[in-house]
Design a protein around this motif. Structure first.
Motif, PDB file in Angstrom:
ATOM      1  N   MET A 157      17.924   9.049  30.829  1.00  0.00           N
ATOM      2  CA  MET A 157      19.585   8.933  30.428  1.00  0.00           C
ATOM      3  C   MET A 157      20.133  10.202  30.884  1.00  0.00           C
ATOM      4  SD  MET A 157      20.216   6.908  26.716  1.00  0.00           S
ATOM      5  CE  MET A 157      21.770   7.475  26.170  1.00  0.00           C
ATOM      6  N   ILE A 158      19.347  11.445  30.644  1.00  0.00           N
ATOM      7  CA  ILE A 158      19.576  12.458  31.135  1.00  0.00           C
ATOM      8  C   ILE A 158      20.577  12.874  32.713  1.00  0.00           C
ATOM      9  CG2 ILE A 158      19.488  15.808  31.307  1.00  0.00           C
ATOM     10  CD1 ILE A 158      17.971  14.697  28.678  1.00  0.00           C
ATOM     11  N   PRO A 159      19.424  12.404  33.192  1.00  0.00           N
ATOM     12  CA  PRO A 159      20.740  12.521  34.957  1.00  0.00           C
ATOM     13  C   PRO A 159      21.222  11.811  35.082  1.00  0.00           C
ATOM     14  CG  PRO A 159      17.655  12.104  34.985  1.00  0.00           C
ATOM     15  CD  PRO A 159      18.026  11.883  33.199  1.00  0.00           C
ATOM     16  N   ALA A 160      22.093  10.963  34.360  1.00  0.00           N
ATOM     17  CA  ALA A 160      22.935  10.104  34.298  1.00  0.00           C
ATOM     18  C   ALA A 160      24.362  10.628  33.654  1.00  0.00           C
ATOM     19  CB  ALA A 160      23.154   8.754  33.912  1.00  0.00           C
ATOM     20  N   GLY A 161      23.974  12.130  33.303  1.00  0.00           N
ATOM     21  CA  GLY A 161      24.862  12.991  32.718  1.00  0.00           C
ATOM     22  C   GLY A 161      25.266  12.593  31.300  1.00  0.00           C
ATOM     23  N   VAL A 162      24.449  12.152  30.628  1.00  0.00           N
ATOM     24  CA  VAL A 162      24.547  11.606  29.117  1.00  0.00           C
ATOM     25  C   VAL A 162      24.252  13.099  28.034  1.00  0.00           C
ATOM     26  CG1 VAL A 162      23.702   9.779  27.043  1.00  0.00           C
ATOM     27  CG2 VAL A 162      24.214   9.362  29.150  1.00  0.00           C
ATOM     28  N   GLY A 163      24.427  13.464  27.424  1.00  0.00           N
ATOM     29  CA  GLY A 163      24.023  14.424  26.855  1.00  0.00           C
ATOM     30  C   GLY A 163      24.335  15.906  27.425  1.00  0.00           C
ATOM     31  N   GLN A 164      25.857  15.546  27.974  1.00  0.00           N
ATOM     32  CA  GLN A 164      25.456  17.438  28.678  1.00  0.00           C
ATOM     33  C   GLN A 164      26.563  17.678  27.833  1.00  0.00           C
ATOM     34  OE1 GLN A 164      27.341  16.641  32.605  1.00  0.00           O
ATOM     35  NE2 GLN A 164      25.219  16.409  34.043  1.00  0.00           N
ATOM     36  N   ASP A 165      27.462  16.704  26.952  1.00  0.00           N
ATOM     37  CA  ASP A 165      28.920  17.200  25.952  1.00  0.00           C
ATOM     38  C   ASP A 165      27.638  16.089  25.008  1.00  0.00           C
ATOM     39  OD1 ASP A 165      30.212  18.381  27.896  1.00  0.00           O
ATOM     40  OD2 ASP A 165      31.039  16.040  28.643  1.00  0.00           O
ATOM     41  N   THR A 166      29.341  16.277  23.800  1.00  0.00           N
ATOM     42  CA  THR A 166      28.837  15.898  22.471  1.00  0.00           C
ATOM     43  C   THR A 166      29.189  14.478  22.858  1.00  0.00           C
ATOM     44  OG1 THR A 166      29.368  17.750  20.830  1.00  0.00           O
ATOM     45  CG2 THR A 166      29.635  15.675  19.761  1.00  0.00           C
ATOM     46  N   GLU A 167      27.882  13.339  22.531  1.00  0.00           N
ATOM     47  CA  GLU A 167      27.998  11.810  22.794  1.00  0.00           C
ATOM     48  C   GLU A 167      29.043  11.384  21.825  1.00  0.00           C
ATOM     49  OE1 GLU A 167      27.809  10.804  25.546  1.00  0.00           O
ATOM     50  OE2 GLU A 167      26.867  12.097  26.649  1.00  0.00           O
ATOM     51  N   ILE A 168      29.822  10.450  21.607  1.00  0.00           N
ATOM     52  CA  ILE A 168      29.589   9.285  20.386  1.00  0.00           C
ATOM     53  C   ILE A 168      29.191   8.078  20.882  1.00  0.00           C
ATOM     54  CG2 ILE A 168      31.866   8.691  18.938  1.00  0.00           C
ATOM     55  CD1 ILE A 168      33.428  11.307  19.687  1.00  0.00           C
ATOM     56  N   VAL A 169      28.406   7.580  20.270  1.00  0.00           N
ATOM     57  CA  VAL A 169      28.182   5.890  20.340  1.00  0.00           C
ATOM     58  C   VAL A 169      28.434   4.985  19.600  1.00  0.00           C
ATOM     59  CG1 VAL A 169      25.497   6.515  19.073  1.00  0.00           C
ATOM     60  CG2 VAL A 169      26.251   5.336  20.480  1.00  0.00           C
ATOM     61  N   ILE A 170      28.817   3.954  19.668  1.00  0.00           N
ATOM     62  CA  ILE A 170      29.062   3.604  18.724  1.00  0.00           C
ATOM     63  C   ILE A 170      28.093   2.331  18.384  1.00  0.00           C
ATOM     64  CG2 ILE A 170      31.105   1.014  18.403  1.00  0.00           C
ATOM     65  CD1 ILE A 170      31.847   3.535  19.064  1.00  0.00           C
ATOM     66  N   LEU A 222      18.013   0.536  16.162  1.00  0.00           N
ATOM     67  CA  LEU A 222      16.983   1.613  15.623  1.00  0.00           C
ATOM     68  C   LEU A 222      16.656   2.759  16.386  1.00  0.00           C
ATOM     69  CD1 LEU A 222      15.529   2.409  12.956  1.00  0.00           C
ATOM     70  CD2 LEU A 222      13.697   1.430  13.507  1.00  0.00           C
ATOM     71  N   THR A 223      16.103   2.744  17.572  1.00  0.00           N
ATOM     72  CA  THR A 223      16.311   3.244  18.514  1.00  0.00           C
ATOM     73  C   THR A 223      16.674   3.640  19.069  1.00  0.00           C
ATOM     74  OG1 THR A 223      13.565   2.240  18.622  1.00  0.00           O
ATOM     75  CG2 THR A 223      14.360   3.841  20.442  1.00  0.00           C
ATOM     76  N   ALA A 224      17.896   2.974  19.773  1.00  0.00           N
ATOM     77  CA  ALA A 224      18.752   3.321  20.564  1.00  0.00           C
ATOM     78  C   ALA A 224      20.132   4.317  20.354  1.00  0.00           C
ATOM     79  CB  ALA A 224      19.032   1.654  21.522  1.00  0.00           C
ATOM     80  N   ASN A 225      19.914   4.342  18.982  1.00  0.00           N
ATOM     81  CA  ASN A 225      21.362   4.368  19.002  1.00  0.00           C
ATOM     82  C   ASN A 225      20.737   5.844  17.807  1.00  0.00           C
ATOM     83  OD1 ASN A 225      22.658   1.373  19.171  1.00  0.00           O
ATOM     84  ND2 ASN A 225      24.720   2.705  18.514  1.00  0.00           N
ATOM     85  N   CYS A 226      20.275   5.424  16.317  1.00  0.00           N
ATOM     86  CA  CYS A 226      19.926   6.737  15.217  1.00  0.00           C
ATOM     87  C   CYS A 226      19.125   7.515  15.806  1.00  0.00           C
ATOM     88  CB  CYS A 226      19.313   5.807  14.442  1.00  0.00           C
ATOM     89  SG  CYS A 226      18.584   6.549  12.656  1.00  0.00           S
ATOM     90  N   LEU A 227      18.042   6.652  16.424  1.00  0.00           N
ATOM     91  CA  LEU A 227      17.200   7.863  16.442  1.00  0.00           C
ATOM     92  C   LEU A 227      16.857   8.652  18.513  1.00  0.00           C
ATOM     93  CD1 LEU A 227      13.202   5.752  15.818  1.00  0.00           C
ATOM     94  CD2 LEU A 227      14.975   7.724  14.757  1.00  0.00           C
ATOM     95  N   VAL A 228      17.434   7.986  19.375  1.00  0.00           N
ATOM     96  CA  VAL A 228      17.994   8.731  20.739  1.00  0.00           C
ATOM     97  C   VAL A 228      18.935   9.462  20.710  1.00  0.00           C
ATOM     98  CG1 VAL A 228      18.710   8.265  23.087  1.00  0.00           C
ATOM     99  CG2 VAL A 228      16.670   6.526  21.928  1.00  0.00           C
ATOM    100  N   TYR A 229      20.180   9.442  20.259  1.00  0.00           N
ATOM    101  CA  TYR A 229      21.495  10.092  19.746  1.00  0.00           C
ATOM    102  C   TYR A 229      20.699  10.867  18.862  1.00  0.00           C
ATOM    103  CZ  TYR A 229      24.031   7.354  23.530  1.00  0.00           C
ATOM    104  OH  TYR A 229      24.199   6.867  24.386  1.00  0.00           O
ATOM    105  N   MET A 230      20.125  10.625  17.920  1.00  0.00           N
ATOM    106  CA  MET A 230      19.468  12.060  16.741  1.00  0.00           C
ATOM    107  C   MET A 230      19.650  13.228  17.338  1.00  0.00           C
ATOM    108  SD  MET A 230      16.205  13.392  15.128  1.00  0.00           S
ATOM    109  CE  MET A 230      15.818  11.301  15.341  1.00  0.00           C
ATOM    110  N   ALA A 231      18.266  12.720  18.563  1.00  0.00           N
ATOM    111  CA  ALA A 231      17.755  13.304  19.391  1.00  0.00           C
ATOM    112  C   ALA A 231      18.578  14.723  20.305  1.00  0.00           C
ATOM    113  CB  ALA A 231      16.417  12.835  20.407  1.00  0.00           C
ATOM    114  N   LEU A 232      20.033  13.967  20.638  1.00  0.00           N
ATOM    115  CA  LEU A 232      20.499  14.029  21.780  1.00  0.00           C
ATOM    116  C   LEU A 232      21.998  15.173  21.335  1.00  0.00           C
ATOM    117  CD1 LEU A 232      21.540  11.124  24.422  1.00  0.00           C
ATOM    118  CD2 LEU A 232      20.245  13.419  24.455  1.00  0.00           C
ATOM    119  N   GLY A 233      22.382  14.676  19.401  1.00  0.00           N
ATOM    120  CA  GLY A 233      22.035  15.897  19.451  1.00  0.00           C
ATOM    121  C   GLY A 233      23.838  14.813  19.056  1.00  0.00           C
ATOM    122  N   GLY A 234      23.637  13.655  19.238  1.00  0.00           N
ATOM    123  CA  GLY A 234      25.176  13.118  19.015  1.00  0.00           C
ATOM    124  C   GLY A 234      25.733  12.267  17.805  1.00  0.00           C
TER     125      GLY A 234
END
Length: 516
Positions: free
Chosen positions: A241-254, A265-277
């Motif tokens: 995701m990062i090369p596509a620009g995800v994580g450059q700013d604060t991400e808000i995931v629905i 569990l993984t795509a939202n809870c864990l991945v966006y936790m790692a991104l600070g989203g």
């Protein structure tokens, strides 16, 4: 075997990831809580929970669990929808060294009894709305701790667009239950704040989750997902995701899909936790009107979902009028994304609907399409970093590109096996580490994988294999069709016949129009 898919990788995506850079999921959690301490981690019913608050509350819950005798490796069931208590309980139990057993809130007594007995769960956190089911099976299962909570315990019931749902859900939908020894979640947190917490010393090979799967095709089995599996999948997804620009700013995931399911569990809870989203928790996505109103208030950047969710949004008044200027994309998984839905999504939102593929047994991501994909390609994507995919014949031989066979997967995200079921594990994991998915697929010349269908869903008509997905894809393009499902039914003349179920978009739709 070669890896032709690497030639099609988006720029900046590595072929391999270093999943041993962390010792456990908690290593990443601790880093995020320190780095993003004052930023929001979760929002639910308008209530915000920062990373600092999540850190403190999960610590308190972990200390309380340890004080009650819970130890590293003990199992704890979480039985709740998408509410703030879920991440607090999840990371709290993990900080106590426990193994999470995600449990569907709508389980019947029979289903819950099986899962609690099979997992040997010593504790459960349950929303009061579903506590009556726990009470019914309490005497048949090894539970020692029952923690109850109300949807509004961490919310305080602020005013908001979903308030009517919250009041109805909490005040009118709580069957009577008898669990006199249960402890309210907020009291456990308050008590834990006064207690010390010992580090459980988690390592990559320790179990993190028993994620149950396969309940529709037999007895549900617990996929043993280790910290290594989940850390790897978090890093694999982030690298994509990062090369596509995800994580450059604060991400808000629905987060509309339930967190108790492996996808969210993984795509939202864990991945966006790692991104600070920020995870915006949607407790009742079936209330599409309320869902769209909630989306209208939030500059969301990403929306993972399933085909039916995207289709439902596209057919809800007001969705097309939302501001999509901050949306970077949507990720479809859990079921096949239909071309008609993907094309309409692109037309309405101006952003791609990226199809991905995974299983509970792969934590779940295995293949993802490039984030900058121009249009729907009908493929599940490319094997992600440190992942191998291949096509295998029924006799276990790897087949060349272009041939159809069973999709098999090998990588650090593949489960350890099924809990206490070595025979079932041996059926799906080969001696050289390939996971048999049960999906019929092929690999294209440029390394993309395409699902033909599930083996068990294949319809045999007069000796010919008929794939339901193909028929569904054609019918879904009809402008009067909202949803379609194709199944095989017994037929005296042809062994099986094709049967189609349709939900009409336009009431004037006729059988003749579909046949034509």
């Amino acid at each position: 075997m070669g890896k032709p898919w690497l030639e099609s990788y988006p720029e900046g995506v590595p072929a391999e990831i270093d999943f041993e850079a962390y010792q456990s999921i908690l290593d990443i959690f601790d880093q995020s809580c320190e780095k993003f301490r004052n930023q929001n981690a979760y929002i639910n019913f308008g209530k915000e929970l920062t990373y600092g608050e999540l850190d403190r509350k999960s610590r308190d819950f972990a200390a309380w669990l340890q004080h009650k005798g819970m130890r590293k490796g003990d199992r704890i069931a979480l039985m709740m929808p998408n509410i703030l208590q879920y991440p607090v309980a999840l990371f709290g139990a993990m900080r106590a060294g426990m193994v999470i057993v995600n449990t569907k809130p709508m389980y019947t007594g029979r289903e819950l009894r099986h899962q609690l007995k099979d997992s040997g769960a010593r504790a459960i956190v349950v929303v009061e709305n579903f506590a009556s089911v726990v009470a019914k099976v309490r005497g048949d299962v090894p539970l020692e701790l029952v923690i109850t909570t109300r949807i509004g315990d961490l919310i305080g019931f602020p005013k908001g667009t979903l308030m009517n749902f919250a009041l109805k859900y909490v005040k009118k939908a709580i069957p009577d239950f008898d669990l006199p020894e249960s402890v309210p979640f907020d009291k456990a947190l308050a008590a834990g704040a006064k207690l010390s917490l010992e580090s459980p010393g988690l390592e990559l090979d320790d179990l993190a989750f028993l994620q149950y799967t396969g309940g529709t095709t037999g007895v549900a089995k617990g996929a043993m997902l280790t910290h290594r599996n989940l850390v790897a999948n978090m890093l694999q997804s982030r690298a994509w995701m990062i090369p596509a620009g995800v994580g450059q700013d604060t991400e808000i995931v629905i987060t509309a899909l339930p967190l108790y399911h492996i996808f969210a569990l993984t795509a939202n809870c864990l991945v966006y936790m790692a991104l600070g989203g920020v995870n915006v928790l949607i407790t009742d996505p079936r209330d599409m009107d309320g869902f769209v109103k909630e989306l209208s208030k939030i500059p969301f950047t990403f929306l993972p979902g399933v085909n039916t969710l995207f289709n439902g949004l596209l057919n809800t008044p007001g969705f097309a009028d939302l501001d999509f200027s901050t949306l970077k994309g949507a990720l479809g998984g859990g079921m096949a994304v239909q071309r008609a839905v993907a094309e309409r999504w692109r037309e309405v939102t101006g952003t791609p609907l990226i199809e991905a593929y995974g299983l509970t047994e792969t934590s779940p991501a295995a293949c993802i399409n490039p984030m900058d994909l121009d249009g729907f390609n009908g493929c599940i994507g490319l094997p992600i970093s440190s992942t191998e995919c291949a096509i295998m014949s029924d006799d276990g031989e790897l087949l060349p590109q272009g041939e159809v066979g069973e999709l098999v997967i090998r990588g650090p995200q593949v489960m350890k096996g099924y809990w206490q079921r070595p025979e079932e594990t041996a059926k799906v994991i080969t001696d050289d580490g390939w996971l048999r998915t049960g999906d019929v697929a092929m690999m294209t010349e440029d390394g993309f994988f395409k699902i033909v269908d599930r083996k068990k869903d294949m319809i045999l008509v007069s000796g010919f294999n008929v794939f339901p997905n193909e028929i569904e894809d054609v019918i879904a393009h009809h402008p009067k069709v909202l949803e379609v499902a194709v199944v095989g039914v017994p037929d005296a003349k042809s062994t099986e016949a094709v049967k189609v179920f349709i939900v009409k978009r336009d009431p004037s739709l006729t059988e003749k129009e579909i046949r034509d």
